[in-house]
Design an enzyme around this catalytic site. Structure first.
Site, PDB file in Angstrom:
ATOM      1  N   ARG A   1       2.847  19.898  20.676  1.00  0.00           N
ATOM      2  CA  ARG A   1       2.727  18.510  21.140  1.00  0.00           C
ATOM      3  C   ARG A   1       2.997  18.421  22.645  1.00  0.00           C
ATOM      4  O   ARG A   1       3.390  17.382  23.167  1.00  0.00           O
ATOM      5  CB  ARG A   1       3.685  17.615  20.390  1.00  0.00           C
ATOM      6  CG  ARG A   1       5.113  18.083  20.491  1.00  0.00           C
ATOM      7  CD  ARG A   1       6.007  16.979  20.150  1.00  0.00           C
ATOM      8  NE  ARG A   1       7.331  17.479  19.856  1.00  0.00           N
ATOM      9  CZ  ARG A   1       8.297  16.704  19.456  1.00  0.00           C
ATOM     10  NH1 ARG A   1       8.091  15.439  19.290  1.00  0.00           N
ATOM     11  NH2 ARG A   1       9.476  17.195  19.220  1.00  0.00           N
TER      12      ARG A   1
ATOM     13  N   LYS B   1       4.621  15.622  27.056  1.00  0.00           N
ATOM     14  CA  LYS B   1       5.181  15.931  25.734  1.00  0.00           C
ATOM     15  C   LYS B   1       4.946  14.732  24.830  1.00  0.00           C
ATOM     16  O   LYS B   1       5.441  13.639  25.115  1.00  0.00           O
ATOM     17  CB  LYS B   1       6.669  16.243  25.846  1.00  0.00           C
ATOM     18  CG  LYS B   1       7.303  16.631  24.509  1.00  0.00           C
ATOM     19  CD  LYS B   1       8.686  17.210  24.703  1.00  0.00           C
ATOM     20  CE  LYS B   1       9.354  17.547  23.380  1.00  0.00           C
ATOM     21  NZ  LYS B   1      10.691  18.126  23.577  1.00  0.00           N
TER      22      LYS B   1
ATOM     23  N   ASP C   1       2.015  15.882  13.954  1.00  0.00           N
ATOM     24  CA  ASP C   1       1.104  14.917  14.574  1.00  0.00           C
ATOM     25  C   ASP C   1       0.926  15.069  16.086  1.00  0.00           C
ATOM     26  O   ASP C   1       0.130  14.347  16.692  1.00  0.00           O
ATOM     27  CB  ASP C   1       1.578  13.488  14.249  1.00  0.00           C
ATOM     28  CG  ASP C   1       3.029  13.259  14.650  1.00  0.00           C
ATOM     29  OD1 ASP C   1       3.589  14.097  15.387  1.00  0.00           O
ATOM     30  OD2 ASP C   1       3.615  12.245  14.218  1.00  0.00           O
ATOM     31  N   GLY C   2       1.707  15.947  16.699  1.00  0.00           N
ATOM     32  CA  GLY C   2       1.567  16.132  18.143  1.00  0.00           C
ATOM     33  C   GLY C   2       2.177  15.014  18.973  1.00  0.00           C
ATOM     34  O   GLY C   2       1.975  14.936  20.185  1.00  0.00           O
TER      35      GLY C   2
ATOM     36  N   ARG D   1       7.001  16.241  31.753  1.00  0.00           N
ATOM     37  CA  ARG D   1       7.990  17.221  32.196  1.00  0.00           C
ATOM     38  C   ARG D   1       7.418  18.017  33.371  1.00  0.00           C
ATOM     39  O   ARG D   1       6.198  18.185  33.482  1.00  0.00           O
ATOM     40  CB  ARG D   1       8.322  18.186  31.060  1.00  0.00           C
ATOM     41  CG  ARG D   1       8.694  17.478  29.777  1.00  0.00           C
ATOM     42  CD  ARG D   1       9.429  18.395  28.836  1.00  0.00           C
ATOM     43  NE  ARG D   1       8.590  19.377  28.182  1.00  0.00           N
ATOM     44  CZ  ARG D   1       9.019  20.114  27.161  1.00  0.00           C
ATOM     45  NH1 ARG D   1      10.268  19.987  26.719  1.00  0.00           N
ATOM     46  NH2 ARG D   1       8.219  20.996  26.595  1.00  0.00           N
TER      47      ARG D   1
ATOM     48  N   ARG E   1       8.044  30.756  27.950  1.00  0.00           N
ATOM     49  CA  ARG E   1       9.242  30.967  27.114  1.00  0.00           C
ATOM     50  C   ARG E   1       9.295  32.419  26.639  1.00  0.00           C
ATOM     51  O   ARG E   1       8.272  33.112  26.684  1.00  0.00           O
ATOM     52  CB  ARG E   1       9.139  30.060  25.879  1.00  0.00           C
ATOM     53  CG  ARG E   1       8.979  28.598  26.210  1.00  0.00           C
ATOM     54  CD  ARG E   1       7.999  27.925  25.245  1.00  0.00           C
ATOM     55  NE  ARG E   1       7.698  26.560  25.689  1.00  0.00           N
ATOM     56  CZ  ARG E   1       8.414  25.497  25.350  1.00  0.00           C
ATOM     57  NH1 ARG E   1       9.424  25.624  24.519  1.00  0.00           N
ATOM     58  NH2 ARG E   1       8.111  24.302  25.826  1.00  0.00           N
TER      59      ARG E   1
ATOM     60  N   ASP F   1      11.707  30.367  21.165  1.00  0.00           N
ATOM     61  CA  ASP F   1      10.630  29.563  21.754  1.00  0.00           C
ATOM     62  C   ASP F   1      11.192  28.462  22.640  1.00  0.00           C
ATOM     63  O   ASP F   1      10.439  27.774  23.329  1.00  0.00           O
ATOM     64  CB  ASP F   1       9.741  28.947  20.653  1.00  0.00           C
ATOM     65  CG  ASP F   1      10.546  28.153  19.638  1.00  0.00           C
ATOM     66  OD1 ASP F   1      11.487  28.719  19.058  1.00  0.00           O
ATOM     67  OD2 ASP F   1      10.257  26.963  19.439  1.00  0.00           O
ATOM     68  N   ASN F   2      12.504  28.294  22.623  1.00  0.00           N
ATOM     69  CA  ASN F   2      13.134  27.282  23.476  1.00  0.00           C
ATOM     70  C   ASN F   2      13.937  27.919  24.606  1.00  0.00           C
ATOM     71  O   ASN F   2      14.839  27.290  25.157  1.00  0.00           O
ATOM     72  CB  ASN F   2      14.043  26.377  22.635  1.00  0.00           C
ATOM     73  CG  ASN F   2      13.244  25.477  21.706  1.00  0.00           C
ATOM     74  OD1 ASN F   2      12.062  25.239  21.934  1.00  0.00           O
ATOM     75  ND2 ASN F   2      13.883  24.982  20.669  1.00  0.00           N
TER      76      ASN F   2
ATOM     77  N   ASP G   1      13.404  21.963  26.414  1.00  0.00           N
ATOM     78  CA  ASP G   1      13.255  21.388  25.070  1.00  0.00           C
ATOM     79  C   ASP G   1      14.519  20.677  24.606  1.00  0.00           C
ATOM     80  O   ASP G   1      15.296  21.198  23.808  1.00  0.00           O
ATOM     81  CB  ASP G   1      12.819  22.445  24.047  1.00  0.00           C
ATOM     82  CG  ASP G   1      11.315  22.647  24.090  1.00  0.00           C
ATOM     83  OD1 ASP G   1      10.678  22.136  25.032  1.00  0.00           O
ATOM     84  OD2 ASP G   1      10.779  23.300  23.190  1.00  0.00           O
TER      85      ASP G   1
HETATM   86  P1  AMP Z   1      10.955  22.350  18.743  1.00  0.00           P
HETATM   87  O1  AMP Z   1      11.861  22.453  17.559  1.00  0.00           O
HETATM   88  O2  AMP Z   1      10.785  20.965  19.277  1.00  0.00           O
HETATM   89  O3  AMP Z   1      11.232  23.340  19.797  1.00  0.00           O
HETATM   90  O4  AMP Z   1       9.486  22.689  18.173  1.00  0.00           O
HETATM   91  C1  AMP Z   1       9.162  23.875  17.503  1.00  0.00           C
HETATM   92  C2  AMP Z   1       7.680  23.973  17.336  1.00  0.00           C
HETATM   93  O5  AMP Z   1       7.202  22.848  16.588  1.00  0.00           O
HETATM   94  C3  AMP Z   1       6.880  23.985  18.615  1.00  0.00           C
HETATM   95  O6  AMP Z   1       5.775  24.788  18.429  1.00  0.00           O
HETATM   96  C4  AMP Z   1       6.474  22.544  18.777  1.00  0.00           C
HETATM   97  O7  AMP Z   1       5.331  22.393  19.562  1.00  0.00           O
HETATM   98  C5  AMP Z   1       6.222  22.151  17.337  1.00  0.00           C
HETATM   99  N1  AMP Z   1       6.377  20.712  17.113  1.00  0.00           N
HETATM  100  C6  AMP Z   1       7.524  19.995  17.101  1.00  0.00           C
HETATM  101  N2  AMP Z   1       7.274  18.701  16.856  1.00  0.00           N
HETATM  102  C7  AMP Z   1       5.939  18.582  16.728  1.00  0.00           C
HETATM  103  C8  AMP Z   1       5.046  17.490  16.467  1.00  0.00           C
HETATM  104  N3  AMP Z   1       5.479  16.249  16.275  1.00  0.00           N
HETATM  105  N4  AMP Z   1       3.725  17.763  16.410  1.00  0.00           N
HETATM  106  C9  AMP Z   1       3.256  19.016  16.579  1.00  0.00           C
HETATM  107  N5  AMP Z   1       4.043  20.071  16.809  1.00  0.00           N
HETATM  108  C10 AMP Z   1       5.360  19.873  16.882  1.00  0.00           C
HETATM  109 MG    MG Z   2      10.465  23.900  21.374  1.00  0.00          MG
END
Ligand code: AMP
Ligand code: MG
Length: 532
Positions: free
Chosen positions: A110, A130, A142-143, A200, A207, A277-278, A287
């Site tokens: 997203r 974002k 949903d992105g 951002r 990452r 990934d963070n 993140d």
């Molecule tokens: P995060 O826990 O926010 O670091 O996200 C982990 C992964 O989930 C990353 O690949 C994000 O892009 C994906 N992600 C988190 N929230 C969403 C969302 N609402 N729609 C699509 N991808 C998401």
């Molecule tokens: Mg993340």
């Protein structure tokens, strides 16, 4: 300096998309993306965008004139409704370990990068929206992003920058005018929330997981391309990429990561989701999800209810988790290096040693001392950590109040009632606690004597590293509650307060208050989840 009045006048140099392989599939559908560092994708236009707040310091980095903040075009571009000249939007492909398990491809699900701005100082700043809609990496989601989490990301990124903690920045917070469904605690109690987008800004958003994904798939040529690119663009001082330079680079990433975590421990920041990934390759805090600020000091504390049982990412574990993540990065780049021993040595020297020295130096600085002395300070620091956990003690206020106690007085006459401010229940301090505190204070008192430092100097040193104003979860929640009711004043107010986190201001007493009782069990204040 020349200022920019229209976004089409920004200069872009989109190195990531121009120098690295793109996904050959152009349809924006969820899938495994092979053989590519990114996918081209456009933000999804939104119905009724409205800019809520802009950080002028970040706009300054981009040479933007403040006059454009209020323009419709600014809102359109930073809501993703218009692509300005020179922008080439894309989502990055990355993987990651989530809570210790390899999760495979994750990617910008997203987040949509707009491009790399080059400012008048020739610095590159990548812009990233974002919450701007689905990408090939959105998996089942949903992105989108909601106002609640976007306020948290916007305020905290900027607060961290003003605190002197390495971080990605936030330029703008825009409402989309659309509703987004979220089940905040994954318990069947979902609701519609306001959608929002944060822009951002960082030199790069790469990452650890960007390298891991290629290594995990055996795409070693691609791995090499990305490492070489990263060294050329983000670490040019290391010279032309070669096997030796790869090791220098890994060492540099270890140093930057150690420095970042030392800062987190200094200010009491708990990231909450230190998945690989963070973890930014530049050692930036990235993140902002279910993060939190240490209120009553507790090494085991994590704000993230998703991690509530194992507490993998609790405050006290952050240094160790950064090490674990760096070890995963080492595994990922091993195919380019072929020597596990060299990587292991770097991890120990550049991370473990550096973190330890950095942490010790930082901790004694918090006490106003100039240098860590093992003979005395090992005990001084471990006993302090113990003391802070014996009764609910607000970490931020403890250090600020300790600075207020006049240590030039005779030990028996120290005004310890000043410390009461830091306790959540000052009336219940028992004699046992007071005895332990006295023993520690005497050690500290003698240590100050032995350093021969003036009170003026001690106070100024302490107040330069111990913030008074930090984004306590309940302060953010108040701003979020107001924003959900259409009132954005508090967001502006918090941004202003956190611009000067070390400087006491009599107008801002309310922003120094310990977490109030109402916030103890309230969602968003003491409990957060990954749902954002
Ligand atoms: P995060 O826990 O926010 O670091 O996200 C982990 C992964 O989930 C990353 O690949 C994000 O892009 C994906 N992600 C988190 N929230 C969403 C969302 N609402 N729609 C699509 N991808 C998401
Ligand atoms: Mg993340």
């Amino acid at each position: 300096m020349k200022k920019i009045y229209t976004l089409d006048d920004l200069t872009f140099d989109n190195r990531f998309v121009e120098q690295l392989p793109a996904d050959s599939e152009s349809h924006n559908i969820c899938r495994q993306v092979m053989g590519a560092c990114y996918s081209r994708v456009l933000p999804t236009p939104v119905r009724e965008p409205k800019t809520i707040v802009v950080a002028r310091e970040v706009a300054n980095l981009l040479d933007l004139n403040e006059a454009i903040f209020t323009s419709d075009d600014f809102t359109r571009v930073f809501a993703g409704n218009r692509i300005a000249k020179g922008m080439q939007p894309y989502a990055m492909c990355y993987g990651g370990h989530q809570f210790g398990q390899w999760a495979g491809q994750l990617g910008d699900g997203r987040a949509i990068n707009l491009g790399e701005v080059v400012n008048a100082k020739k610095e590159h700043w990548t812009l990233q929206l974002k919450g701007a809609g689905k990408t090939p990496y959105s998996r089942q989601s949903d992105g989108l992003a909601v106002l609640r989490s976007s306020v948290r990301e916007f305020i905290c990124s900027e607060a961290m920058a003003h605190l002197g903690v390495p971080t990605t920045r936030a330029l703008s917070l825009v409402l989309t005018g659309e509703k987004v469904w979220r089940d905040m605690f994954y318990d069947g109690n979902g609701a519609y929330e306001s959608g929002a987008i944060v822009c951002r800004v960082a030199p790069s958003f790469t990452r650890f997981g960007n390298f891991q994904i290629f290594s995990s798939r055996g795409e070693i040529e691609l791995l090499k391309q990305l490492v070489d690119f990263t060294i050329r663009t983000d670490f040019p001082e290391l010279g032309v990429p070669s096997a030796a330079v790869y090791l220098d680079w890994f060492s540099q990433v270890c140093l930057l990561t150690a420095q970042m975590v030392v800062h987190w421990q200094r200010v009491g920041f708990v990231h909450g989701v230190m998945n690989t990934d963070n973890m930014s390759i530049l050692g930036l805090t990235i993140d902002y999800g279910p993060y939190g600020w240490m209120e009553d000091f507790n090494l085991k504390w994590t704000p993230n209810t998703t991690d509530g049982e194992l507490k993998r990412y609790c405050f006290g574990n952050q240094p160790k988790m950064a090490f674990w993540n760096l070890a995963q990065l080492a595994n990922a780049i091993y195919p380019l290096i072929g020597s596990a021993k060299s990587l292991q040595e770097i991890l120990n020297d550049s991370y473990t040693q550096h973190f330890q020295h950095g942490w010790q130096g930082m901790m004694v600085e918090k006490l106003g001392l100039s240098r860590f002395q093992a003979e005395t300070d090992d005990d001084l620091l471990s006993e302090l950590t113990h003391l802070l956990q014996l009764t609910q003690t607000d970490m931020t206020l403890f250090y600020r109040q300790l600075a207020k106690v006049d240590f030039s007085a005779e030990f028996d006459t120290l005004n310890l009632s000043l410390l009461d401010e830091a306790y959540y229940t000052p009336t219940t301090l028992d004699n046992e606690y007071k005895k332990i505190r006295l023993v520690w204070l005497e050690k500290y008192y003698n240590r100050l004597r032995n350093e021969g430092i003036s009170e003026v100097e001690r106070v100024s040193r302490m107040n330069a590293v111990n913030p008074l104003y930090v984004p306590r979860n309940y302060l953010l929640q108040n701003a979020i509650d107001d924003a959900n009711n259409g009132n954005y004043e508090e967001i502006h107010q918090l941004l202003e307060v956190f611009r000067s986190p070390y400087q006491e201001n009599s107008r801002w007493v309310k922003y120094t208050q310990k977490r109030p009782a109402w916030a103890n069990e309230k969602a968003g204040c003491s409990m957060l989840s990954c749902s954002s």
